[in-house]
Write an enzyme that holds these catalytic residues in place. Structure first.
Site, PDB file in Angstrom:
ATOM      1  N   ASP A 123      40.651  41.001  37.238  1.00  0.00           N
ATOM      2  CA  ASP A 123      39.485  40.784  36.371  1.00  0.00           C
ATOM      3  C   ASP A 123      39.767  39.963  35.124  1.00  0.00           C
ATOM      4  O   ASP A 123      38.885  39.780  34.286  1.00  0.00           O
ATOM      5  CB  ASP A 123      38.877  42.135  35.991  1.00  0.00           C
ATOM      6  CG  ASP A 123      38.189  42.779  37.180  1.00  0.00           C
ATOM      7  OD1 ASP A 123      37.445  42.075  37.870  1.00  0.00           O
ATOM      8  OD2 ASP A 123      38.415  43.974  37.419  1.00  0.00           O
ATOM      9  N   ASP A 189      33.265  40.507  44.052  1.00  0.00           N
ATOM     10  CA  ASP A 189      33.259  40.302  42.595  1.00  0.00           C
ATOM     11  C   ASP A 189      34.296  39.256  42.166  1.00  0.00           C
ATOM     12  O   ASP A 189      34.145  38.579  41.154  1.00  0.00           O
ATOM     13  CB  ASP A 189      33.575  41.605  41.847  1.00  0.00           C
ATOM     14  CG  ASP A 189      33.035  42.861  42.492  1.00  0.00           C
ATOM     15  OD1 ASP A 189      32.869  42.877  43.721  1.00  0.00           O
ATOM     16  OD2 ASP A 189      32.809  43.843  41.780  1.00  0.00           O
TER      17      ASP A 189
HETATM   18  N1  GLY Z   1      33.336  44.193  39.199  1.00  0.00           N
HETATM   19  C1  GLY Z   1      32.954  45.543  39.256  1.00  0.00           C
HETATM   20  C2  GLY Z   1      31.510  45.766  39.377  1.00  0.00           C
HETATM   21  O1  GLY Z   1      30.729  44.864  39.601  1.00  0.00           O
HETATM   22  O2  GLY Z   1      31.124  46.900  39.239  1.00  0.00           O
END
Ligand code: GLY
Length: 410
Positions: A123, A189
């Site tokens: 992330d 994601d």
């Molecule tokens: N990237 C984690 C979510 O969208 O909850």
């Protein structure tokens, strides 16, 4: 004062002036009562209250959501959501031209400096691009370039050669991910983290980052989508031979369901990949996934999706406002591309945003933990953050307002 210090001081003043120049002035009159002008004013006031609380604390707090006890949850730099609040302050600075926001955006961004070295999750793209990326765009601070490139290097340590993807989550220790039996899980994601890599190639001239991003985008395109255009949340690969081991969910209702935020990340991620590469197949996928959402029988009339399009108790299921703001922002960008009926994407985004800006989703001033939007969902399978404000819903809402304004001011 040495000559060097005098020049450094002059440089800082010149930098500030440059920043003030690049802060766009409000083209619309201060008395403008259009829904979007009011949305910006409300957002400035609400985030202003959040800032007052942070500044009064004497700490550099980073608001994310509200706990079940009704308290604001603040995160540290390593949390995947740490870039969104600083990024929101940058967007508000850009939207309002309010120069008092500039030193705050700088302070909240620079509190994340250590995040550039994170290698234990994927992330870092969200974290650094939303904070430093916007900071670089708006303040031209040269030092931010090094942070962006170092962060891209850290992200690339997670690239796995055989599958050709960036591993999203670690699967060691006793984490819930480890218990799922995955080897190299990639979540949709992760498409959002690629923007940092494209930026890093532009900043450094090193094409390695671009190539990693394209490899990841291509493999994800091949493996993560269903024929109807919807996507899986998780695809797990073999590290040894690169084959797919599982297609599953973590935050959706079921492996074969359409988790709404996953669809939103897919739309936004492939729109961004098209912008950065010009490769039409990425835009085609984004449009296909968007059409899946748009035409879904369970999409409510106000265009704000349920948390999962296949959730079992629709219409008695929570909505997910974060999905709506991510999709709206992506649609504004699509409307700037050379696509048939481009203006219809803007009209659709406007409808979504008008819903979000209404009292049904925008919180009264001073309430909702001082977040702008209500009614998002973190993860129902983890019984976490259900029908709460989330800082990323606010971030993409502000980005969408900024994109709308840019389109209309052209
Ligand atoms: N990237 C984690 C979510 O969208 O909850």
């Amino acid at each position: 004062m040495t000559v060097k210090k005098i020049f450094a001081g002059l440089g800082a003043v010149a930098g500030m002036l440059l920043c003030l120049q690049c802060a766009p002035s409000q083209k619309k009159d201060a008395t403008d009562t259009s829904w979007d002008a009011l949305a910006v004013k409300n957002a400035r006031a609400q985030i202003g209250l959040a800032i007052d609380t942070i500044e009064a604390s004497g700490k550099c707090l980073n608001p994310v959501t509200m706990t079940p006890e009704g308290k604001v949850y603040y995160c540290g730099y390593a949390d995947w959501r740490s870039g969104f609040f600083p990024g929101s302050v940058w967007y508000l600075y850009e939207l309002t031209g309010d120069s008092t926001l500039l030193p705050l955006a700088v302070k909240y961004t620079e509190a994340l400096d250590e995040a550039k070295n994170l290698t234990w999750h994927h992330d870092i793209g969200f974290i650094i691009n939303c904070s430093y990326g916007n900071g670089l765009r708006l303040s031209h601070n040269e030092a931010y370039k090094d942070v962006m490139v170092q962060a891209a290097k850290s992200l690339c340590t997670r690239f796995r050669e055989k599958p050709g993807v960036i591993q999203s989550w670690n699967v060691t220790g006793d984490s819930w991910q480890a218990k799922r039996g995955w080897e190299c899980p990639v979540i949709i994601d992760n498409m959002m983290n690629l923007e940092l890599l494209f930026e890093a190639t532009k900043l450094s001239g090193d094409s390695t980052y671009y190539k990693v991003a394209v490899s990841h985008a291509d493999r994800t395109l091949k493996e993560q989508f269903r024929p109807d255009g919807s996507c899986y949340h998780v695809v797990d690969y073999s590290i040894a031979d690169g084959t797919v081991r599982h297609r599953q969910t973590a935050q959706g209702y079921a492996d074969e369901s359409a988790w709404s935020r996953g669809q939103a990340w897919a739309v936004y991620g492939y729109v961004m990949c098209y912008r950065e590469t010009g490769d039409r197949k990425y835009l085609d996928q984004a449009l296909k996934t968007f059409r899946f959402m748009k035409n879904h029988k369970n999409l409510p009339a106000d265009l704000i999706p349920y948390w999962d399009m296949d959730a079992p108790n629709i219409p008695n299921e929570p909505r997910d406002v974060s999905s709506a703001s991510v999709i709206a922002s992506a649609l504004y960008e699509i409307s700037t591309f050379d696509v048939p009926e481009a203006e219809t994407y803007k009209a659709y985004a406007d409808s979504m945003m008008q819903s979000l800006a209404s009292p049904a989703y925008t919180a009264p001033l001073g309430e909702n933990g001082r977040f702008i939007l209500m009614h998002s969902v973190g993860s129902i399978p983890h019984n976490s953050e259900i029908d709460v404000p989330l800082n990323y819903a606010d971030y993409y809402y502000l980005e969408a307002l900024k994109r709308k304004k840019e389109i209309e001011n052209k």
